[in-house]
Design an enzyme around this catalytic site. Structure first.
Site, PDB file in Angstrom:
ATOM      1  N   CYS A   2       0.835  -1.212   0.000  1.00 53.29           N
ATOM      2  CA  CYS A   2       0.000   0.000   0.000  1.00 53.29           C
ATOM      3  C   CYS A   2       0.864   1.254   0.000  1.00 53.29           C
ATOM      4  O   CYS A   2       1.997   1.244   0.485  1.00 53.29           O
ATOM      5  CB  CYS A   2      -0.871   0.023   1.239  1.00 53.29           C
ATOM      6  SG  CYS A   2      -1.867  -1.443   1.457  1.00 53.29           S
ATOM      7  N   ARG A  27       4.844   0.020  -6.379  1.00 54.67           N
ATOM      8  CA  ARG A  27       4.845  -0.772  -5.158  1.00 54.67           C
ATOM      9  C   ARG A  27       3.869  -1.941  -5.244  1.00 54.67           C
ATOM     10  O   ARG A  27       3.940  -2.862  -4.434  1.00 54.67           O
ATOM     11  CB  ARG A  27       4.458   0.105  -3.964  1.00 54.67           C
ATOM     12  CG  ARG A  27       5.439   1.217  -3.681  1.00 54.67           C
ATOM     13  CD  ARG A  27       4.877   2.176  -2.668  1.00 54.67           C
ATOM     14  NE  ARG A  27       4.699   1.544  -1.375  1.00 54.67           N
ATOM     15  CZ  ARG A  27       5.569   1.651  -0.376  1.00 54.67           C
ATOM     16  NH1 ARG A  27       6.639   2.371  -0.511  1.00 54.67           N
ATOM     17  NH2 ARG A  27       5.348   1.060   0.772  1.00 54.67           N
ATOM     18  N   TRP A  73      -3.247  -2.546  -1.383  1.00 54.26           N
ATOM     19  CA  TRP A  73      -2.933  -3.916  -1.787  1.00 54.26           C
ATOM     20  C   TRP A  73      -3.688  -4.791  -0.791  1.00 54.26           C
ATOM     21  O   TRP A  73      -3.325  -4.842   0.381  1.00 54.26           O
ATOM     22  CB  TRP A  73      -1.429  -4.148  -1.716  1.00 54.26           C
ATOM     23  CG  TRP A  73      -0.939  -5.419  -2.349  1.00 54.26           C
ATOM     24  CD1 TRP A  73      -0.592  -5.614  -3.656  1.00 54.26           C
ATOM     25  CD2 TRP A  73      -0.730  -6.686  -1.696  1.00 54.26           C
ATOM     26  NE1 TRP A  73      -0.188  -6.901  -3.853  1.00 54.26           N
ATOM     27  CE2 TRP A  73      -0.258  -7.588  -2.671  1.00 54.26           C
ATOM     28  CE3 TRP A  73      -0.897  -7.143  -0.394  1.00 54.26           C
ATOM     29  CZ2 TRP A  73       0.050  -8.916  -2.383  1.00 54.26           C
ATOM     30  CZ3 TRP A  73      -0.593  -8.467  -0.104  1.00 54.26           C
ATOM     31  CH2 TRP A  73      -0.130  -9.332  -1.097  1.00 54.26           C
ATOM     32  N   ASN A  99      -1.609   2.211   6.210  1.00 54.31           N
ATOM     33  CA  ASN A  99      -0.784   1.071   5.768  1.00 54.31           C
ATOM     34  C   ASN A  99      -0.475   0.233   6.993  1.00 54.31           C
ATOM     35  O   ASN A  99      -0.250   0.784   8.071  1.00 54.31           O
ATOM     36  CB  ASN A  99       0.559   1.538   5.188  1.00 54.31           C
ATOM     37  CG  ASN A  99       0.421   2.136   3.813  1.00 54.31           C
ATOM     38  OD1 ASN A  99      -0.669   2.187   3.261  1.00 54.31           O
ATOM     39  ND2 ASN A  99       1.526   2.620   3.268  1.00 54.31           N
ATOM     40  N   GLY A 100      -0.381  -1.083   6.820  1.00 53.47           N
ATOM     41  CA  GLY A 100      -0.080  -1.960   7.953  1.00 53.47           C
ATOM     42  C   GLY A 100      -1.280  -2.849   8.242  1.00 53.47           C
ATOM     43  O   GLY A 100      -2.192  -2.977   7.419  1.00 53.47           O
ATOM     44  N   GLU A 480      17.880 -17.435  -9.100  1.00 58.07           N
ATOM     45  CA  GLU A 480      17.448 -16.060  -9.408  1.00 58.07           C
ATOM     46  C   GLU A 480      16.904 -15.968 -10.840  1.00 58.07           C
ATOM     47  O   GLU A 480      15.897 -15.299 -11.086  1.00 58.07           O
ATOM     48  CB  GLU A 480      18.625 -15.090  -9.184  1.00 58.07           C
ATOM     49  CG  GLU A 480      18.417 -13.662  -9.656  1.00 58.07           C
ATOM     50  CD  GLU A 480      17.245 -12.932  -9.012  1.00 58.07           C
ATOM     51  OE1 GLU A 480      16.621 -13.475  -8.087  1.00 58.07           O
ATOM     52  OE2 GLU A 480      16.940 -11.824  -9.468  1.00 58.07           O
ATOM     53  N   LYS A 484      13.127 -14.745 -11.767  1.00 54.34           N
ATOM     54  CA  LYS A 484      12.823 -13.625 -12.670  1.00 54.34           C
ATOM     55  C   LYS A 484      11.797 -14.070 -13.711  1.00 54.34           C
ATOM     56  O   LYS A 484      10.852 -13.347 -13.994  1.00 54.34           O
ATOM     57  CB  LYS A 484      14.084 -13.123 -13.398  1.00 54.34           C
ATOM     58  CG  LYS A 484      15.045 -12.258 -12.633  1.00 54.34           C
ATOM     59  CD  LYS A 484      14.593 -10.867 -12.281  1.00 54.34           C
ATOM     60  CE  LYS A 484      13.829 -10.831 -11.003  1.00 54.34           C
ATOM     61  NZ  LYS A 484      14.476 -10.805  -9.759  1.00 54.34           N
ATOM     62  N   GLU A 487       8.294 -14.510 -12.108  1.00 49.02           N
ATOM     63  CA  GLU A 487       7.668 -13.268 -11.651  1.00 49.02           C
ATOM     64  C   GLU A 487       7.024 -12.480 -12.775  1.00 49.02           C
ATOM     65  O   GLU A 487       5.933 -11.967 -12.613  1.00 49.02           O
ATOM     66  CB  GLU A 487       8.733 -12.344 -11.023  1.00 49.02           C
ATOM     67  CG  GLU A 487       9.125 -12.688  -9.627  1.00 49.02           C
ATOM     68  CD  GLU A 487      10.038 -11.625  -9.054  1.00 49.02           C
ATOM     69  OE1 GLU A 487      11.147 -11.441  -9.585  1.00 49.02           O
ATOM     70  OE2 GLU A 487       9.652 -10.978  -8.073  1.00 49.02           O
ATOM     71  N   HIS A 503      19.033 -36.630  -9.321  1.00 49.80           N
ATOM     72  CA  HIS A 503      18.343 -37.070  -8.100  1.00 49.80           C
ATOM     73  C   HIS A 503      16.843 -36.828  -8.176  1.00 49.80           C
ATOM     74  O   HIS A 503      16.178 -36.736  -7.153  1.00 49.80           O
ATOM     75  CB  HIS A 503      18.940 -36.360  -6.875  1.00 49.80           C
ATOM     76  CG  HIS A 503      20.387 -36.707  -6.671  1.00 49.80           C
ATOM     77  ND1 HIS A 503      20.800 -37.922  -6.189  1.00 49.80           N
ATOM     78  CD2 HIS A 503      21.517 -36.005  -6.926  1.00 49.80           C
ATOM     79  CE1 HIS A 503      22.119 -37.949  -6.135  1.00 49.80           C
ATOM     80  NE2 HIS A 503      22.584 -36.796  -6.591  1.00 49.80           N
ATOM     81  N   LYS A 602       6.165  -4.443  -4.656  1.00 54.12           N
ATOM     82  CA  LYS A 602       7.603  -4.175  -4.641  1.00 54.12           C
ATOM     83  C   LYS A 602       8.186  -4.456  -3.272  1.00 54.12           C
ATOM     84  O   LYS A 602       9.279  -4.989  -3.148  1.00 54.12           O
ATOM     85  CB  LYS A 602       7.851  -2.711  -5.044  1.00 54.12           C
ATOM     86  CG  LYS A 602       9.321  -2.309  -5.070  1.00 54.12           C
ATOM     87  CD  LYS A 602      10.068  -3.042  -6.154  1.00 54.12           C
ATOM     88  CE  LYS A 602      11.550  -2.765  -6.192  1.00 54.12           C
ATOM     89  NZ  LYS A 602      12.283  -3.821  -6.917  1.00 54.12           N
TER      90      LYS A 602
HETATM   91  O1  M6R Z   1      13.111  -5.340  -0.463  1.00 51.02           O
HETATM   92  P1  M6R Z   1      13.669  -6.722  -0.287  1.00 51.02           P
HETATM   93  O2  M6R Z   1      14.964  -6.919  -0.958  1.00 51.02           O
HETATM   94  O3  M6R Z   1      13.717  -7.126   1.172  1.00 51.02           O
HETATM   95  O4  M6R Z   1      12.596  -7.664  -0.961  1.00 51.02           O
HETATM   96  C1  M6R Z   1      12.702  -9.059  -0.892  1.00 51.02           C
HETATM   97  C2  M6R Z   1      11.820  -9.727  -1.918  1.00 51.02           C
HETATM   98  O5  M6R Z   1      10.467  -9.444  -1.650  1.00 51.02           O
HETATM   99  C3  M6R Z   1      12.145  -9.285  -3.344  1.00 51.02           C
HETATM  100  O6  M6R Z   1      13.480  -9.526  -3.662  1.00 51.02           O
HETATM  101  C4  M6R Z   1      11.243 -10.017  -4.355  1.00 51.02           C
HETATM  102  O7  M6R Z   1      11.561 -11.363  -4.396  1.00 51.02           O
HETATM  103  C5  M6R Z   1      11.389  -9.340  -5.725  1.00 51.02           C
HETATM  104  N1  M6R Z   1      10.120  -9.228  -6.343  1.00 51.02           N
HETATM  105  C6  M6R Z   1      12.317 -10.059  -6.624  1.00 51.02           C
HETATM  106  O8  M6R Z   1      12.324  -9.631  -7.925  1.00 51.02           O
END
Ligand code: M6R
Length: 607
Positions: A2, A27, A73, A99-100, A480, A484, A487, A503, A602
């Site tokens: 949010c 965000r 959100w 927020n929260g 990673e 990517k 996501e 395995h 984000k």
């Molecule tokens: O802000 P942070 O680095 O703590 O965030 C951690 C993860 O939420 C963040 O890396 C998330 O996996 C991203 N969307 C990756 O692209």
């Protein structure tokens, strides 16, 4: 997640609020709304979906020079117009954005209902507006303070009242809130990006702060009315950094910024003469560092994969036991804290709830925890015992790219310092420094293959499942790369250590499931090549990320993306970049919303 924005001043509040909300779109959100005060009335408009839906619902002119806005959100209650913020009390005189999470909201809703209050939404946040109304007696600040005494949970809140024009009251406990100081105008926001077009002078509020703001100034107190002194900081980056500057998406821009962001992260920190590095923010002397006999790095998501790379590296070059742990796991493990263990928490945003709470739990147990963060003034760096800013600049795309390589940079520098205090000779240190120094130029070379990577990505974009395989330092790069792709393209992808292939996962290899092999020139190269042959024998298509001139790999793979030859410890940097571009072009080919992928935020500020 949010986003909050508040404005009081002399300009048209509605347009400033909408602009602020748009700046925070990155965000992640699913509805938005604003409340603007004029003539002892508040106009509230809120809509589910994109901010463009809100804009379409706004009348051509909403008079008023103060107001609040929010991007939601959803956590409590569906994505509907009604559940969107701002929330109003029953009279419509008070609106709040939050927020929260209010943990005791069920009890509060029950009490309010028993007292005849009609709750209109399914949210936890609405209770705040009614509680403030309940305590309101002509003084919004007083009423907010009384209401806060009844709230359990986390909040960043801003409230306005129709009968107190031009005034906002904000409060922070666990959710960020920043005050922006302009000329005859003030801002409150959860994120500095919301106010960057207007001011760079900010005050980062702390938990327990309650701020009362009008266009001429502000007062910060705690719940017992004690004054709290605040320092004004200047935001260290420019508005251009949160604009696309000619790129079609923020993600592409951020991938291409990596030569500069890595350079910034190293700048002034490499000690060429001594073959080591300097990191001032650690707040630890060489003697303190010498006593460290174990390092544990906590993080989530992409940050966790950068932590994993560095756990391999630190053990290799400093011979210190090191492990990466998921923040969401360590917190509930009742971790054993040893006084000679040094903890790091790695977080781009510095606000990830899992990482923040894990850090608090460790510090409660007496651990020394250092932060490796990007967002200056965010909660993790402020609450940690010291740390390193990675200086990658604002990262707007939800999928993290440049922050990943900047996190690697910071942790490589730390590993070098530790290595040089233990196992590494001066000449090994100098070779490492030279190799890091050469990274920006080598990454430029990788980026120059963008067109080729795009062609490869388009060729495979109709596949529904991918494997990513690496070993050692590039095993986390496989993880990673797979993250990517998941996501932003929504294609199923699994990262594995290539050593694990036989395995189990090899059972899934077939003609339509490509494997992306990451093949640096290191001691494990031959073993990975054997794995490639095993996949080929089962007719699995292979895309390889390999070192320029590696004909063995080129001879087996269906498609190869080459990176320049480098110091063997630098391949994580060079080999992650093609994977970022591969995911990017796949997502574009599939028509995905690359910068704001579905369901993602984000910064994940709730558990
Ligand atoms: O802000 P942070 O680095 O703590 O965030 C951690 C993860 O939420 C963040 O890396 C998330 O996996 C991203 N969307 C990756 O692209």
């Amino acid at each position: 997640m949010c986003g909050i924005v508040g404005y009081c001043g002399e300009r048209d509040a509605a347009s400033i609020l909408v602009e602020g909300l748009k700046r925070m779109e990155y965000r992640g959100y699913d509805s938005s709304g604003i409340s603007v005060g004029f003539d002892n009335k508040l106009t509230v408009i809120k809509k589910k979906g994109k901010i463009s839906n809100l804009q379409a619902a706004l009348p051509s002119k909403i008079p008023g020079t103060y107001g609040i806005g929010h991007t939601r959100w959803a956590t409590h209650g569906e994505v509907t117009d009604l559940n969107a913020h701002p929330h109003s009390d029953s009279s419509g005189k008070i609106t709040i954005v939050h927020n929260g999470i209010i943990e005791n909201y069920i009890t509060l809703r029950k009490k309010l209902s028993e007292n005849g209050v009609k709750l209109l939404t399914e949210t936890d946040s609405e209770v705040i507006a009614h509680l403030v109304a309940n305590f309101y007696d002509g003084d919004l600040e007083r009423a907010v303070k009384e209401a806060l005494k009844h709230l359990e949970g986390t909040y960043g809140i801003v409230a306005i009242h129709a009968d107190e024009p031009g005034r906002m009251v904000g409060a922070r406990n666990g959710s960020p809130l920043v005050l922006g100081l302009g000329e005859d105008e003030m801002f409150l926001a959860s994120d500095v990006t919301a106010m960057m077009s207007y001011t760079k002078q900010v005050v980062y509020l702390e938990d327990g702060d309650i701020v009362t703001v009008d266009k001429n100034g502000f007062k910060t107190t705690d719940i017992r009315d004690n004054e709290r002194d605040k320092t004004v900081s200047t935001v260290g980056w420019d508005i251009g950094e949160i604009e696309k500057e000619g790129y079609p998406t923020f993600m592409e821009k951020e991938i291409f910024e990596q030569p500069q962001s890595i350079l910034r992260g190293m700048s002034g920190r490499l000690d060429i003469d001594q073959g080591t590095a300097k990191l001032g923010g650690l707040n630890m002397s060489s003697k303190d560092l010498r006593l460290v006999n174990r390092v544990i790095i906590l993080a989530a998501g992409t940050s966790y994969y950068s932590a994993m790379v560095c756990s391999y590296l630190l053990e290799k070059i400093a011979r210190i036991p090191c492990s990466a742990e998921l923040s969401s796991e360590i917190r509930y493990k009742n971790p054993i804290v040893d006084p000679n263990t040094l903890y790091f928490v790695v977080s781009q945003s510095g606000e990830t709830a899992d990482s923040l709470y894990a850090m608090r739990e460790l510090r409660r147990k007496g651990a020394t925890v250092l932060g490796i963060c990007n967002v200056v003034g965010s909660t993790i760096p402020r609450e940690s015992d010291g740390g390193v800013y990675i200086h990658s600049g604002p990262e707007i795309a939800v999928a993290s790219t440049k922050a990943f390589t900047s996190q690697l940079t910071a942790m490589y520098l730390f590993s070098l310092i530790m290595g040089r205090m233990r196992d590494m000779s001066m000449s090994q240190g100098k070779a490492f420094v030279d190799a890091m120094d050469g990274l920006p130029a080598q990454i430029e070379t990788v980026l120059s293959q963008n067109a080729h990577i795009k062609t490869v990505a388009e060729k495979y974009s109709d596949c529904t499942s991918f494997f990513y395989l690496g070993r050692g330092l590039t095993y986390p790069i496989a993880l990673e790369g797979a993250l990517k792709l998941k996501e932003i393209s929504y294609i199923h992808a699994e990262g594995y250590s290539a050593g694990e292939l036989k395995h189990g996962p090899i059972a899934l290899i077939n003609e339509v499931t490509p494997s992306v092999f990451i093949v640096p020139k290191d001691s494990l190269r031959e073993k990975i090549i054997s794995n490639m042959k095993e996949v080929k024998a089962r007719k699995g298509p292979i895309i390889a990320i390999a070192v320029e001139g590696d004909e063995d790999v080129a001879g087996i793979a269906d498609d190869v993306i080459f990176v320049p030859e480098a110091h063997e410890l630098m391949y994580p940097f060079l080999m992650v970049v093609p994977l970022q571009l591969f995911a990017y072009h796949t997502a574009v080919a599939l028509g995905r919303n690359v910068d704001q992928p579905r369901n993602l935020a984000k910064s994940v500020t709730v558990e």
